[in-house]
Write a protein that holds these residues in place. Structure first.
Motif, mmCIF file in Angstrom:
data_model
loop_
_atom_site.group_PDB
_atom_site.id
_atom_site.type_symbol
_atom_site.label_atom_id
_atom_site.label_comp_id
_atom_site.label_asym_id
_atom_site.label_seq_id
_atom_site.Cartn_x
_atom_site.Cartn_y
_atom_site.Cartn_z
ATOM 1 N N GLU A 223 0.947 -1.209 -0.168
ATOM 2 C CA GLU A 223 0.090 -0.093 -0.118
ATOM 3 C C GLU A 223 0.948 1.238 -0.028
ATOM 4 O O GLU A 223 0.808 2.201 -0.749
ATOM 5 C CB GLU A 223 -0.911 0.223 1.142
ATOM 6 C CG GLU A 223 -1.956 -0.828 0.987
ATOM 7 C CD GLU A 223 -2.987 -1.179 2.583
ATOM 8 O OE1 GLU A 223 -2.436 -0.283 3.253
ATOM 9 O OE2 GLU A 223 -3.995 -1.971 2.371
ATOM 10 N N LYS A 224 1.953 1.292 0.675
ATOM 11 C CA LYS A 224 2.752 2.260 0.673
ATOM 12 C C LYS A 224 3.649 2.742 -0.483
ATOM 13 O O LYS A 224 3.642 3.698 -1.144
ATOM 14 C CB LYS A 224 3.835 2.372 1.895
ATOM 15 C CG LYS A 224 3.233 2.388 3.382
ATOM 16 C CD LYS A 224 4.182 2.247 4.419
ATOM 17 C CE LYS A 224 3.696 2.305 6.001
ATOM 18 N NZ LYS A 224 4.918 2.106 6.761
ATOM 19 N N SER A 225 3.981 1.338 -1.237
ATOM 20 C CA SER A 225 4.620 1.668 -2.520
ATOM 21 C C SER A 225 3.700 2.100 -3.489
ATOM 22 O O SER A 225 3.890 2.939 -4.189
ATOM 23 C CB SER A 225 4.916 0.208 -2.983
ATOM 24 O OG SER A 225 6.026 -0.502 -1.928
ATOM 25 N N ARG B 86 1.148 4.089 -2.937
ATOM 26 C CA ARG B 86 1.012 5.725 -2.679
ATOM 27 C C ARG B 86 2.084 6.384 -3.007
ATOM 28 O O ARG B 86 2.263 7.632 -3.560
ATOM 29 C CB ARG B 86 0.715 6.174 -1.201
ATOM 30 C CG ARG B 86 -0.620 5.678 -0.809
ATOM 31 C CD ARG B 86 -0.939 6.014 0.638
ATOM 32 N NE ARG B 86 -0.243 5.682 1.706
ATOM 33 C CZ ARG B 86 -0.558 4.504 2.630
ATOM 34 N NH1 ARG B 86 -1.596 3.888 2.300
ATOM 35 N NH2 ARG B 86 0.356 4.019 3.303
ATOM 36 N N GLY C 208 -3.022 10.904 2.314
ATOM 37 C CA GLY C 208 -2.603 9.884 3.131
ATOM 38 C C GLY C 208 -3.883 8.634 3.068
ATOM 39 O O GLY C 208 -3.767 8.087 3.974
ATOM 40 N N GLU D 1 -5.913 5.434 1.899
ATOM 41 C CA GLU D 1 -5.517 4.228 1.813
ATOM 42 C C GLU D 1 -5.973 3.648 0.321
ATOM 43 O O GLU D 1 -6.995 4.260 -0.240
ATOM 44 C CB GLU D 1 -6.584 3.387 2.913
ATOM 45 C CG GLU D 1 -6.136 3.394 4.435
ATOM 46 C CD GLU D 1 -4.670 3.053 4.703
ATOM 47 O OE1 GLU D 1 -4.190 2.077 4.197
ATOM 48 O OE2 GLU D 1 -4.276 3.813 5.415
#
Length: 354
Positions: free
Chosen positions: A249-251, A253, A269, A271
């Motif tokens: 998920e961070k990748s 974003r 930020g 999800e």
């Protein structure tokens, strides 16, 4: 461009005189070995083991060393007289779809240039035949003292040849794959797909060697006497990924942010919304009556009747609860459309109490 080999393409009984030209070039920066004490160059000299004297290149030949250590001299004339049809000919053997060639076999690349005006017509014929068939030609040729395998394909208006490794030169990937059994969840694959889609495509012509540019800048700064070592970039310490889903998920974003895409939620930020999986349809369907009941009705009595019906239903069995909820929702929807909700909503309440 300077040719490195002259010969012909053998296409059945058609012979096409060609010149072989390197299709690639290296831009890597070469360093010299120096003596750290005084900066002097370190050179390698070719010395004969028997007399200990340095030997010039003109006096250096080839030889094959046997198991007992004896050496058999081999001259260029010996190699030229070998009975090989590929000594000066690129011999086409077959035509196959390009996807049948394993990329692991790819080696050096060359351009084949028509050698002379008489070669233009058969060269163009082979080029257009390759284009129309959407296939590549598999050929044999000899270069630098050995017979090789090649693949001919069309690049723009030129026939290019890729040297191929022989099948027995490709090592089997034994012991390379993970030895433990790993299961991948559908949700993880969904996020991996989302990351791939976010990264998207790239213009290959826009890619360049950042490392070489940094080295060139450092050399120029040192030559000018103004070089100041920069603080080394510290990479995050390696370790096991504890939460693969969170990392994916961070990748996603981070990839969106690098491309300047706005996040789905304010502040950047938000999800990542996973793809709909099994069971999503059922939850959406159960939320539908709430959406209808939650809106303001044109008749206040309908709202009160629906609330009292809902309270009475909670005291009944599970079967009666489901039937009363559906009836009450239908009554509320009818009351909104007709404006006579109080009369129509009272009917299902009588049925549920019966």
């Amino acid at each position: 461009m300077r040719s490195i080999w002259n010969g012909a393409i053998s296409f059945g009984l058609v012979s096409i005189p060609i010149k072989l030209v390197n299709a690639t070039e290296s831009h890597s920066i070469s360093f010299r070995q120096i003596h750290l004490g005084d900066g002097g160059r370190i050179r390698y000299r070719k010395v004969c083991e028997l007399d200990g004297e340095e030997v010039p290149s003109a006096e250096i030949g080839k030889g094959y060393e046997e198991a007992d250590g004896s050496v058999i001299p081999i001259t260029d004339e010996d190699l030229a007289q070998l009975p090989l049809a590929t000594a000066k000919t690129i011999e086409i053997m077959s035509f196959v779809p390009a996807d049948e060639i394993d990329p692991l076999q790819m080696d050096a690349a060359y351009y084949l240039a028509a050698n002379g005006a008489t070669a233009a017509k058969p060269y163009t014929l082979l080029r257009e035949a390759l284009k129309r068939s959407r296939k590549v030609a598999i050929a044999k040729y000899a270069l630098r003292g050995r017979e090789r395998l090649g693949m001919l394909r069309v690049v723009d208006d030129v026939i290019a040849m890729h040297g191929l490794l022989w099948p027995d030169e490709i090592r089997a990937p034994e012991g390379v794959a993970p030895e433990v059994t790993v299961s991948v969840r559908e949700a993880e694959l969904d996020l991996a797909d989302a990351l791939m889609a976010t990264l998207g495509e790239v213009d290959m012509a826009s890619l360049h060697d950042d490392y070489r540019e940094a080295v060139e800048a450092m050399i120029a700064a040192k030559a000018g006497g103004g070089f100041e070592p920069a603080e080394a970039v510290r990479e995050p310490a390696g370790g096991q990924v504890i939460d693969l889903m969170a990392a994916l998920e961070k990748s996603v974003r981070a990839a969106k942010a690098s491309r300047g895409e706005a996040d789905a939620k304010a502040g950047g930020g938000g999800e990542v919304t996973p793809l709909r999986r099994k069971g999503a349809g059922a939850s959406a369907g159960s939320a539908a009556p709430k959406a209808v009941g939650g809106k303001k009705s044109t008749a206040a009595s309908a709202k009160k009747t629906a609330a009292s019906a809902s309270a009475a239903t909670k005291k009944k069995s599970t079967t009666g609860k489901s039937a009363a909820t559906k009836s009450t929702s239908a009554a509320a929807a009818a009351a909104k459309k007709t404006g006579a909700a109080s009369r129509k909503a009272a009917t299902p309440r009588k049925r549920s109490s019966a």
